[in-house]
Write a protein that holds these residues in place. Structure first.
Motif, mmCIF file in Angstrom:
data_model
loop_
_atom_site.group_PDB
_atom_site.id
_atom_site.type_symbol
_atom_site.label_atom_id
_atom_site.label_comp_id
_atom_site.label_asym_id
_atom_site.label_seq_id
_atom_site.Cartn_x
_atom_site.Cartn_y
_atom_site.Cartn_z
ATOM 1 N N VAL A 222 0.761 -1.248 -0.022
ATOM 2 C CA VAL A 222 -0.017 0.097 0.033
ATOM 3 C C VAL A 222 0.847 1.343 0.125
ATOM 4 C CG1 VAL A 222 -1.580 1.412 1.336
ATOM 5 C CG2 VAL A 222 -1.917 -1.075 1.113
ATOM 6 N N ALA A 223 1.889 1.312 1.080
ATOM 7 C CA ALA A 223 2.759 2.500 0.752
ATOM 8 C C ALA A 223 3.578 2.550 -0.401
ATOM 9 C CB ALA A 223 3.689 2.182 2.138
ATOM 10 N N GLU A 224 4.190 1.543 -0.908
ATOM 11 C CA GLU A 224 4.858 1.529 -2.269
ATOM 12 C C GLU A 224 3.989 2.202 -3.234
ATOM 13 O OE1 GLU A 224 7.518 1.331 -5.145
ATOM 14 O OE2 GLU A 224 8.067 1.222 -3.125
ATOM 15 N N ARG A 225 2.912 1.710 -3.415
ATOM 16 C CA ARG A 225 1.914 2.237 -4.585
ATOM 17 C C ARG A 225 1.270 3.484 -4.322
ATOM 18 N NH1 ARG A 225 -1.316 -3.591 -5.942
ATOM 19 N NH2 ARG A 225 0.589 -4.616 -6.104
ATOM 20 N N MET A 226 1.169 3.937 -3.248
ATOM 21 C CA MET A 226 0.693 5.305 -2.894
ATOM 22 C C MET A 226 1.833 6.358 -2.821
ATOM 23 S SD MET A 226 -2.593 5.062 -2.462
ATOM 24 C CE MET A 226 -2.762 6.869 -2.007
ATOM 25 N N ASP B 39 2.428 12.402 13.783
ATOM 26 C CA ASP B 39 1.990 13.906 13.015
ATOM 27 C C ASP B 39 2.582 13.880 11.458
ATOM 28 O OD1 ASP B 39 1.046 14.935 15.187
ATOM 29 O OD2 ASP B 39 3.064 16.030 15.979
ATOM 30 N N GLU B 40 3.598 13.063 11.313
ATOM 31 C CA GLU B 40 4.280 13.118 9.883
ATOM 32 C C GLU B 40 3.310 12.423 8.925
ATOM 33 O OE1 GLU B 40 9.120 13.807 10.610
ATOM 34 O OE2 GLU B 40 8.233 11.683 11.174
ATOM 35 N N ALA B 41 2.816 11.204 9.549
ATOM 36 C CA ALA B 41 1.958 10.292 8.954
ATOM 37 C C ALA B 41 0.569 10.933 8.656
ATOM 38 C CB ALA B 41 1.795 8.843 9.540
ATOM 39 N N GLU B 42 0.229 11.845 9.646
ATOM 40 C CA GLU B 42 -1.113 12.379 9.087
ATOM 41 C C GLU B 42 -0.705 13.574 7.947
ATOM 42 O OE1 GLU B 42 -2.535 14.039 12.714
ATOM 43 O OE2 GLU B 42 -3.150 12.212 13.534
ATOM 44 N N ALA B 43 0.326 14.244 7.918
ATOM 45 C CA ALA B 43 0.841 15.176 7.244
ATOM 46 C C ALA B 43 0.818 14.553 5.642
ATOM 47 C CB ALA B 43 2.177 15.695 7.188
ATOM 48 N N ILE B 44 1.319 13.170 5.669
ATOM 49 C CA ILE B 44 1.303 12.452 4.285
ATOM 50 C C ILE B 44 0.071 12.262 3.862
ATOM 51 C CG2 ILE B 44 1.909 10.324 3.321
ATOM 52 C CD1 ILE B 44 4.298 10.128 5.149
ATOM 53 N N LEU B 45 -1.079 11.958 4.979
ATOM 54 C CA LEU B 45 -2.402 11.447 4.277
ATOM 55 C C LEU B 45 -3.156 12.844 3.912
ATOM 56 C CD1 LEU B 45 -3.151 8.835 6.758
ATOM 57 C CD2 LEU B 45 -2.764 8.509 4.412
ATOM 58 N N SER B 46 -2.752 13.950 4.557
ATOM 59 C CA SER B 46 -3.446 15.143 4.245
ATOM 60 C C SER B 46 -3.018 15.793 2.991
ATOM 61 C CB SER B 46 -2.867 16.282 5.568
ATOM 62 O OG SER B 46 -3.519 17.508 5.059
ATOM 63 N N ILE C 77 -10.460 3.423 8.672
ATOM 64 C CA ILE C 77 -9.558 3.240 7.540
ATOM 65 C C ILE C 77 -8.378 4.185 7.596
ATOM 66 C CG2 ILE C 77 -9.449 3.356 4.990
ATOM 67 C CD1 ILE C 77 -10.814 1.024 6.044
ATOM 68 N N TYR C 78 -8.642 5.346 7.870
ATOM 69 C CA TYR C 78 -7.667 6.611 8.041
ATOM 70 C C TYR C 78 -6.656 6.089 8.998
ATOM 71 C CZ TYR C 78 -5.591 11.040 8.901
ATOM 72 O OH TYR C 78 -4.781 12.033 9.167
ATOM 73 N N THR C 79 -7.097 5.509 10.393
ATOM 74 C CA THR C 79 -6.331 5.037 11.156
ATOM 75 C C THR C 79 -5.209 4.051 10.640
ATOM 76 O OG1 THR C 79 -7.765 5.604 12.896
ATOM 77 C CG2 THR C 79 -6.104 4.022 13.617
ATOM 78 N N ALA C 80 -5.836 3.057 9.962
ATOM 79 C CA ALA C 80 -4.979 2.026 9.371
ATOM 80 C C ALA C 80 -4.099 2.458 8.564
ATOM 81 C CB ALA C 80 -5.792 0.956 8.736
ATOM 82 N N MET C 81 -4.499 3.692 7.686
ATOM 83 C CA MET C 81 -3.734 4.054 6.592
ATOM 84 C C MET C 81 -2.192 4.999 7.322
ATOM 85 S SD MET C 81 -4.060 3.346 3.492
ATOM 86 C CE MET C 81 -3.481 4.515 2.510
ATOM 87 N N LYS C 82 -2.818 5.558 8.570
ATOM 88 C CA LYS C 82 -1.700 6.391 9.061
ATOM 89 C C LYS C 82 -0.742 5.369 9.974
ATOM 90 C CE LYS C 82 -3.446 8.139 12.958
ATOM 91 N NZ LYS C 82 -3.957 9.311 13.887
ATOM 92 N N GLU C 83 -1.420 3.930 10.350
ATOM 93 C CA GLU C 83 -0.608 3.060 10.883
ATOM 94 C C GLU C 83 0.548 2.545 9.752
ATOM 95 O OE1 GLU C 83 -0.888 -1.300 12.723
ATOM 96 O OE2 GLU C 83 -2.585 -0.129 13.110
ATOM 97 N N VAL C 84 0.109 2.263 8.601
ATOM 98 C CA VAL C 84 0.939 1.871 7.235
ATOM 99 C C VAL C 84 2.109 2.876 6.964
ATOM 100 C CG1 VAL C 84 0.757 1.868 4.724
ATOM 101 C CG2 VAL C 84 -0.855 0.484 6.267
ATOM 102 N N MET C 85 1.675 4.181 7.192
ATOM 103 C CA MET C 85 2.823 5.395 6.781
ATOM 104 C C MET C 85 3.547 5.370 7.916
ATOM 105 S SD MET C 85 1.723 6.396 4.007
ATOM 106 C CE MET C 85 0.459 5.765 3.009
ATOM 107 N N MET C 86 3.403 5.265 9.173
ATOM 108 C CA MET C 86 4.309 5.291 10.168
ATOM 109 C C MET C 86 5.114 3.882 10.273
ATOM 110 S SD MET C 86 1.728 6.719 13.249
ATOM 111 C CE MET C 86 2.416 5.534 14.303
ATOM 112 N N ALA C 87 4.639 2.879 9.821
ATOM 113 C CA ALA C 87 5.315 1.621 9.760
ATOM 114 C C ALA C 87 6.421 1.351 8.576
ATOM 115 C CB ALA C 87 4.476 0.486 9.916
#
Length: 132
Positions: A70-74, A111-118, A94-104
């Motif tokens: 997911v992270a690679e494709r996004m 905060d950085e994961a939330e900025a990526i999703l934003s 889903i947002y929480t899961a995506m935030k977890e994906v970005m962090m991991a």
């Protein structure tokens, strides 16, 4: 369907992941069609049927499991992420899961994961279609 036709014409199509969730397998909409697309190499399915086993499994669990892809494709392949479901809890989970994906996978803090999703949302690459 458009991607299938493009692939059949020899046009290179990007990878597509579909996360589908329901309570039971019998609620799996378009199952035969999606399985056919998967066999053709146009789609990669990830399913979550929450009532099929003792421990409930939801789409957000499958997203985290597929986190590296997911992270690679996004982030590296210009992917788009569409959330469709009930407005009650689905978008937030889903947002929480995506935030977890970005962090991991990007080794960033919350905060950085939330900025990526934003940023993905502002670019029109993270879209939510929810109903109540």
């Amino acid at each position: 369907q458009e991607r299938v036709m493009q692939k059949r014409k020899g046009i290179d199509v990007g990878k597509c992941m579909l996360f589908f969730g329901a309570r039971y397998k019998q609620e799996w909409l378009y199952r035969e069609e999606f399985e056919k697309y998967e066999k053709e190499g146009v789609l990669q399915m990830h399913t979550a049927f929450s009532r099929e086993q003792a421990r409930k499994i939801y789409v957000q669990h499958r997203i985290v499991e597929a986190g590296p892809d997911v992270a690679e494709r996004m982030l590296n392949q210009g992917g788009h992420f569409y959330v469709c479901g009930s407005a009650r809890q689905v978008p937030e989970d889903i947002y929480t899961a995506m935030k977890e994906v970005m962090m991991a996978n990007e080794r960033v803090n919350e905060d950085e994961a939330e900025a990526i999703l934003s940023n993905l949302k502002m670019e029109g690459r993270y879209t939510v279609e929810a109903w109540s």
